[in-house]
Scaffold this active site. Structure first.
Site, mmCIF file in Angstrom:
data_model
loop_
_atom_site.group_PDB
_atom_site.id
_atom_site.type_symbol
_atom_site.label_atom_id
_atom_site.label_comp_id
_atom_site.label_asym_id
_atom_site.label_seq_id
_atom_site.Cartn_x
_atom_site.Cartn_y
_atom_site.Cartn_z
ATOM 1 N N TYR A 1 1.958 -0.375 -17.128
ATOM 2 C CA TYR A 1 1.459 0.754 -16.301
ATOM 3 C C TYR A 1 0.976 1.875 -17.228
ATOM 4 O O TYR A 1 -0.112 2.435 -17.041
ATOM 5 C CB TYR A 1 2.553 1.251 -15.358
ATOM 6 C CG TYR A 1 2.165 2.531 -14.638
ATOM 7 C CD1 TYR A 1 1.086 2.538 -13.754
ATOM 8 C CD2 TYR A 1 2.847 3.730 -14.863
ATOM 9 C CE1 TYR A 1 0.699 3.715 -13.102
ATOM 10 C CE2 TYR A 1 2.472 4.902 -14.218
ATOM 11 C CZ TYR A 1 1.397 4.887 -13.339
ATOM 12 O OH TYR A 1 1.003 6.045 -12.708
ATOM 13 N N SER B 1 -1.710 10.134 -16.081
ATOM 14 C CA SER B 1 -0.273 10.363 -15.891
ATOM 15 C C SER B 1 0.301 10.912 -17.188
ATOM 16 O O SER B 1 -0.297 10.760 -18.259
ATOM 17 C CB SER B 1 0.410 9.030 -15.565
ATOM 18 O OG SER B 1 1.806 9.129 -15.721
HETATM 19 N N1 LIG Z 1 3.738 9.413 -7.850
HETATM 20 C C1 LIG Z 1 3.840 9.574 -9.163
HETATM 21 O O1 LIG Z 1 4.942 9.818 -9.693
HETATM 22 C C2 LIG Z 1 2.599 9.543 -10.019
HETATM 23 C C3 LIG Z 1 2.669 10.091 -11.316
HETATM 24 C C4 LIG Z 1 1.533 10.049 -12.135
HETATM 25 C C5 LIG Z 1 0.372 9.466 -11.673
HETATM 26 N N2 LIG Z 1 0.333 8.918 -10.405
HETATM 27 C C6 LIG Z 1 -0.919 8.273 -9.972
HETATM 28 O O2 LIG Z 1 -1.363 8.889 -8.779
HETATM 29 C C7 LIG Z 1 -2.130 7.956 -8.017
HETATM 30 C C8 LIG Z 1 -1.680 7.992 -6.574
HETATM 31 O O3 LIG Z 1 -0.346 7.577 -6.496
HETATM 32 P P1 LIG Z 1 0.672 8.087 -5.371
HETATM 33 O O4 LIG Z 1 1.810 8.689 -6.076
HETATM 34 O O5 LIG Z 1 -0.015 8.859 -4.336
HETATM 35 O O6 LIG Z 1 1.157 6.648 -4.821
HETATM 36 P P2 LIG Z 1 1.286 6.066 -3.322
HETATM 37 O O7 LIG Z 1 1.895 7.074 -2.411
HETATM 38 O O8 LIG Z 1 1.970 4.741 -3.503
HETATM 39 O O9 LIG Z 1 -0.235 5.830 -2.883
HETATM 40 C C9 LIG Z 1 -1.026 4.883 -3.539
HETATM 41 C C10 LIG Z 1 -2.337 4.727 -2.800
HETATM 42 O O10 LIG Z 1 -3.121 3.739 -3.487
HETATM 43 C C11 LIG Z 1 -3.556 2.773 -2.557
HETATM 44 N N3 LIG Z 1 -3.649 1.452 -3.154
HETATM 45 C C12 LIG Z 1 -2.707 0.776 -3.846
HETATM 46 N N4 LIG Z 1 -3.138 -0.451 -4.144
HETATM 47 C C13 LIG Z 1 -4.396 -0.562 -3.633
HETATM 48 C C14 LIG Z 1 -5.349 -1.613 -3.601
HETATM 49 N N5 LIG Z 1 -5.106 -2.828 -4.112
HETATM 50 N N6 LIG Z 1 -6.544 -1.379 -2.986
HETATM 51 C C15 LIG Z 1 -6.796 -0.176 -2.419
HETATM 52 N N7 LIG Z 1 -5.923 0.858 -2.421
HETATM 53 C C16 LIG Z 1 -4.725 0.644 -3.014
HETATM 54 C C17 LIG Z 1 -2.498 2.778 -1.440
HETATM 55 O O11 LIG Z 1 -3.076 2.368 -0.195
HETATM 56 P P3 LIG Z 1 -2.839 0.968 0.551
HETATM 57 O O12 LIG Z 1 -1.458 0.497 0.244
HETATM 58 O O13 LIG Z 1 -3.044 1.310 2.004
HETATM 59 O O14 LIG Z 1 -3.913 0.087 0.026
HETATM 60 C C18 LIG Z 1 -2.140 4.255 -1.374
HETATM 61 O O15 LIG Z 1 -3.032 4.937 -0.525
HETATM 62 C C19 LIG Z 1 -1.976 6.605 -8.706
HETATM 63 O O16 LIG Z 1 -3.121 6.332 -9.480
HETATM 64 C C20 LIG Z 1 -0.762 6.806 -9.610
HETATM 65 O O17 LIG Z 1 -0.803 5.981 -10.743
HETATM 66 C C21 LIG Z 1 1.416 8.947 -9.571
#
Ligand SMILES: NC(=O)c1ccc[n+]([C@@H]2O[C@H](COP(=O)([O-])OP(=O)(O)OC[C@H]3O[C@@H](n4cnc5c(N)ncnc54)[C@H](OP(=O)(O)O)[C@@H]3O)[C@@H](O)[C@H]2O)c1
Length: 270
Positions: free
Chosen positions: A164, A151
């Site tokens: 985080y 990130s």
């Molecule tokens: N969105 C942002 O602004 C942003 C920015 C920088 C980096 N990121 C990174 O990008 C990645 C994806 O995030 P996103 O934005 O797509 O978020 P999201 O829409 O909340 O999706 C998160 C995913 O992770 C899964 N997950 C969460 N906890 C879990 C657990 N205990 N076991 C298995 N799966 C789990 C969730 O599935 P379930 O709930 O079905 O388990 C969901 O599929 C993350 O690593 C995040 O840190 C995001």
């Protein structure tokens, strides 16, 4: 009829027939699964919400004539990670997308410690175990790829999302070290460091995002960079933010990111 060329059709040939995406039930992970299925790869879908994984698997299998095995696993637990390793034992896996993760916001001393430990387990421990397991197999074959989700917060401390940011610094540092270790081995490792992205992330982490990239852009730009670059900041906003931060000394970056996170978490203040 004009057929649009699939930008990623080289992936199955380069890495093998199966990819695995953690956190495929929503957001960036779901978009990675879609692009990989479109490229012709079979995609193992991992997350906790089985209904969403099954619906996605059905849709991708019908659209792209590929296979999508589903694994319901809670990656905050050792059993959940073990389940993924066991159920993929006989698959010819060549691409691992460690995408599952979540964030938290607010002053560290006010946040729930159990949630923070779970975050450490999902964002760091599960990533470490999955990379160690699958990359050893890739190394024996002499080919394979790992994509890690870092990130924009990973390269300095960030007040009001301190833990985080620390988990993402772990991922960033692990990735950079492995890139060096894996030179010449046939293994590719891409670090993806987005800025804000419009997914379920903000709601889960209680952050209020302003301008944000789409998850489709993140997945597409990451797959374009795989095997070409070491790191990508997908989307215009992340590119601008990383460029601006890259010229600032660390102490100033901490102040800038603290101010940005402060505005994204103002609603949490009493
Ligand atoms: N969105 C942002 O602004 C942003 C920015 C920088 C980096 N990121 C990174 O990008 C990645 C994806 O995030 P996103 O934005 O797509 O978020 P999201 O829409 O909340 O999706 C998160 C995913 O992770 C899964 N997950 C969460 N906890 C879990 C657990 N205990 N076991 C298995 N799966 C789990 C969730 O599935 P379930 O709930 O079905 O388990 C969901 O599929 C993350 O690593 C995040 O840190 C995001």
């Amino acid at each position: 009829m004009f057929m649009q060329k699939n930008l990623f059709s080289h992936l199955p040939q380069r890495y093998g027939s199966y990819a695995l995406v953690t956190g495929a039930s929503e957001g960036i992970g779901q978009c990675f699964a879609e692009e990989l299925a479109k490229s012709g790869m079979n995609v193992v879908l991992v997350a906790r919400r089985l209904d969403r994984l099954n619906a996605l698997a059905l849709s991708l299998e019908a659209k792209y004539k590929i296979l999508c095995p589903v694994i319901q696993a809670d990656l905050s637990s050792a059993d959940g990670v073990e389940r993924v390793l066991e159920l993929t034992e006989n698959l010819e896996l060549g691409l691992l997308v460690c995408n599952a993760g979540f964030g938290s916001a607010g002053d560290f001393l006010d946040v729930d410690l159990e949630t923070e430990v779970n975050m450490l387990n999902v964002n760091c421990t599960a990533v470490t175990k999955l990379v160690h397991h699958f990359a050893r197999k890739f190394k024996m074959k002499g080919t394979g790829a790992v994509i890690l989700l870092s990130s924009i917060v990973a390269t300095q401390g960030v007040a009001r999302s301190a833990h985080y940011a620390a988990t993402k610094a772990y991922v960033q540092t692990l990735g950079e070290g492995l890139q060096q270790e894996w030179r010449g081995s046939g293994l590719d490792l891409l670090i993806v460091a987005p800025g804000p992205v419009n997914t379920g992330f903000a709601k889960r982490s209680k952050m209020q995002l302003g301008k944000a990239a789409t998850p489709e852009v993140v997945a597409k730009q990451a797959l374009q960079a795989l095997g070409q670059k070491k790191m990508v900041h997908p989307g215009g906003l992340a590119k601008c933010m990383s460029l601006a931060l890259s010229t600032a000394p660390r102490a100033l970056r901490i102040k800038i990111m603290g101010a940005i996170m402060g505005s994204m978490t103002r609603h949490l203040s009493p």
